[in-house]
Design an enzyme around this catalytic site. Structure first.
Site, short mmCIF file in Angstrom:
data_model
loop_
_atom_site.label_atom_id
_atom_site.label_comp_id
_atom_site.label_asym_id
_atom_site.label_seq_id
_atom_site.Cartn_x
_atom_site.Cartn_y
_atom_site.Cartn_z
N HIS A 1 0.28 14.13 11.72
CA HIS A 1 0.65 13.19 10.70
C HIS A 1 1.83 13.51 10.19
CE1 HIS A 1 -1.49 10.30 7.71
NE2 HIS A 1 -0.40 10.08 7.59
N ARG B 1 -3.67 5.13 11.17
CA ARG B 1 -4.61 6.06 10.57
C ARG B 1 -5.48 6.67 11.51
NH1 ARG B 1 -1.77 6.80 7.24
NH2 ARG B 1 -1.89 6.30 5.03
P1 NDP Z 1 1.92 -3.69 6.16
O1 NDP Z 1 1.05 -3.91 5.08
O2 NDP Z 1 3.32 -4.02 5.80
O3 NDP Z 1 1.46 -4.37 7.67
C1 NDP Z 1 0.17 -4.05 7.94
C2 NDP Z 1 0.01 -5.05 9.23
O4 NDP Z 1 -1.30 -4.95 9.84
C3 NDP Z 1 0.24 -6.33 9.06
O5 NDP Z 1 0.89 -6.95 9.96
C4 NDP Z 1 -1.17 -7.03 8.89
O6 NDP Z 1 -1.35 -8.53 9.36
C5 NDP Z 1 -1.85 -5.94 10.03
N1 NDP Z 1 -3.32 -5.93 9.84
C6 NDP Z 1 -3.95 -5.82 8.67
N2 NDP Z 1 -5.30 -5.92 8.75
C7 NDP Z 1 -5.30 -6.43 10.03
C8 NDP Z 1 -6.27 -6.74 10.74
N3 NDP Z 1 -7.88 -6.65 10.46
N4 NDP Z 1 -6.50 -7.84 11.97
C9 NDP Z 1 -5.23 -7.51 12.40
N5 NDP Z 1 -3.95 -7.20 11.81
C10 NDP Z 1 -4.18 -6.55 10.68
O7 NDP Z 1 1.91 -2.04 6.21
P2 NDP Z 1 2.93 -1.18 6.90
O8 NDP Z 1 3.68 -1.67 8.14
O9 NDP Z 1 3.77 -0.85 5.71
O10 NDP Z 1 2.22 0.26 7.45
C11 NDP Z 1 1.14 0.13 8.33
C12 NDP Z 1 0.42 1.68 8.33
O11 NDP Z 1 1.05 2.67 8.74
C13 NDP Z 1 0.09 1.87 6.75
O12 NDP Z 1 -1.19 1.38 6.28
C14 NDP Z 1 -0.52 3.39 7.13
O13 NDP Z 1 -1.93 3.41 7.43
C15 NDP Z 1 0.29 3.73 8.22
N6 NDP Z 1 1.19 4.70 7.90
C16 NDP Z 1 1.28 5.87 8.80
C17 NDP Z 1 2.00 6.57 8.62
C18 NDP Z 1 2.43 8.16 9.13
O14 NDP Z 1 3.14 8.91 9.09
N7 NDP Z 1 1.42 8.25 10.46
C19 NDP Z 1 3.39 6.59 7.41
C20 NDP Z 1 3.25 5.48 6.90
C21 NDP Z 1 2.28 4.46 6.96
P3 NDP Z 1 -0.55 -9.49 8.47
O15 NDP Z 1 0.76 -9.11 8.75
O16 NDP Z 1 -1.28 -11.11 9.10
O17 NDP Z 1 -0.88 -9.10 7.11
C1 OXD Z 2 1.55 6.94 4.63
C2 OXD Z 2 1.39 8.21 5.40
O1 OXD Z 2 0.73 6.01 4.42
O2 OXD Z 2 2.40 8.99 5.33
O3 OXD Z 2 2.66 6.87 4.04
O4 OXD Z 2 0.49 8.17 6.12
#
Ligand code: NDP
Ligand code: OXD
Length: 316
Positions: A279, A231
């Site tokens: 994005h 993000r």
């Molecule tokens: P998940 O919820 O599966 O994974 C999130 C990861 O981030 C987990 O490993 C989690 O740790 C870690 N995390 C969260 N908070 C913290 C913190 N405070 N400190 C350290 N680690 C942290 O999410 P996804 O993998 O499915 O997606 C990740 C992000 O990708 C989405 O939230 C979105 O913002 C972004 N995204 C962007 C897209 C784009 O087109 N650019 C498309 C899709 C998603 P833990 O394993 O311990 O829970």
């Molecule tokens: C998502 C994105 O969160 O597209 O899936 O950013």
């Protein structure tokens, strides 16, 4: 309740053309496109992206909210978000897009894509040093569904992979750190930083000058690299530009920005060592995402539990 006996669905989407979502959801349920449906008692489910504030809280019989994306920070921006379960996207189709994006950007930086594109413009025939993948550590902040999928391919390509998570989360072949205490060790061992974190209270602005300064700068690539597809509000763009200018960062790929669309005035557009995508790393394709949403609604109405639920206290 609709004629089919199934609860109605509110579709509340901004920044997307909702047409395809509407058509596909309508194959099985009555769908109401916001701003229609205000306070409609027959609406049981909402499918949303950046919904307008307080639209959901006005629905008296809402049972669950479905995000059309993997990230849910857009939902939490609504001060009136009702206390119902939130389902987010976890889907192989979206994961594959992200896997491709991360591998593409890592390989482009690894194989000096930015330098070669500049050389081509200048008609320069020169081969820079090419370090083997095994000499480069890719550190992934956020080893959730998307981070782990990218890590798997990077390991197969021969890169060293580091992971950083909130809770302890081991993965075979990956050097893992977690929590704020684990961050310095993770950064000091990382040449290419990949950010795949959700935007939460804990992570907002985390990619700042101080963090970037801790990356391994004396490395086989000749400098540290940042890739952010999580993000935009995770990063401080003035700090990224400063780190580039001071040589703390060699190159950057950004798919997400503090303000989207990225303003025309942003220096990131024209910086020679920055690669910008709008994005678009992992798109939400309704053809792949609507069928599992409809299946979840059916299962929920049969009394079965929802899956891929958001942890409200963690914020993701
Ligand atoms: P998940 O919820 O599966 O994974 C999130 C990861 O981030 C987990 O490993 C989690 O740790 C870690 N995390 C969260 N908070 C913290 C913190 N405070 N400190 C350290 N680690 C942290 O999410 P996804 O993998 O499915 O997606 C990740 C992000 O990708 C989405 O939230 C979105 O913002 C972004 N995204 C962007 C897209 C784009 O087109 N650019 C498309 C899709 C998603 P833990 O394993 O311990 O829970
Ligand atoms: C998502 C994105 O969160 O597209 O899936 O950013």
């Amino acid at each position: 309740m609709s004629q089919t006996g199934k609860g109605r669905v509110l579709l509340s989407v901004t920044g997307y053309d909702p047409k395809r979502w509407y058509e596909l959801l309508s194959t099985e349920r009555d769908v109401v496109l916001e701003p229609e449906g205000a306070r409609d008692p027959s609406i049981r489910y909402a499918v949303v992206w950046k919904q307008k504030p307080n639209v959901l809280s006005a629905l008296p019989n809402l049972r669950a909210v479905f995000s059309v994306g993997a990230g849910v920070d857009h939902l939490f921006a609504d001060p009136g978000l009702p206390d119902v379960p939130i389902v987010r996207v976890v889907a192989e189709n979206l994961t594959q897009y992200m896997r491709e994006y991360i591998v593409w950007r890592v390989l482009d930086h690894h194989r000096q894509g930015i330098q070669y594109r500049a050389q081509q413009i200048g008609k320069i025939w020169d081969e820079p040093y090419q370090p083997p993948a095994g000499d480069i550590s890719v550190g992934i902040m956020g080893m959730g569904h998307l981070g782990r999928a990218a890590a798997g391919v990077l390991l197969n390509l021969g890169f060293s992979v580091n992971g950083w998570t909130r809770t302890e989360r081991p993965m075979e072949g990956v050097s893992c750190w977690h929590g704020r205490d684990g961050l310095p060790g993770f950064l000091a061992a990382t040449d290419i930083l990949v950010v795949l974190l959700p935007l939460t209270h804990d992570t907002r602005g985390i990619v700042d000058y101080r963090l970037l300064s801790q990356l391994r700068q004396k490395n086989a690539l000749g400098g540290a690299v940042l890739i952010n597809a999580g993000r935009g509000k995770l990063q401080r763009e003035t700090d990224i530009l400063r780190a580039l200018d001071e040589g703390i960062l060699k190159e950057v790929s950004l798919d997400v920005f503090e303000q989207e669309p990225l303003p025309e005035t942003s220096p990131l557009w024209t910086h020679p060592n920055v690669f910008v995508t709008p994005h678009a790393a992992a798109t939400s394709d309704p053809a792949h995402l609507v069928p599992p949403m409809l299946a979840q609604m059916d299962a929920h109405e049969r009394g079965e539990p929802l899956t891929n639920l958001v942890n409200r206290s963690a914020g993701y």
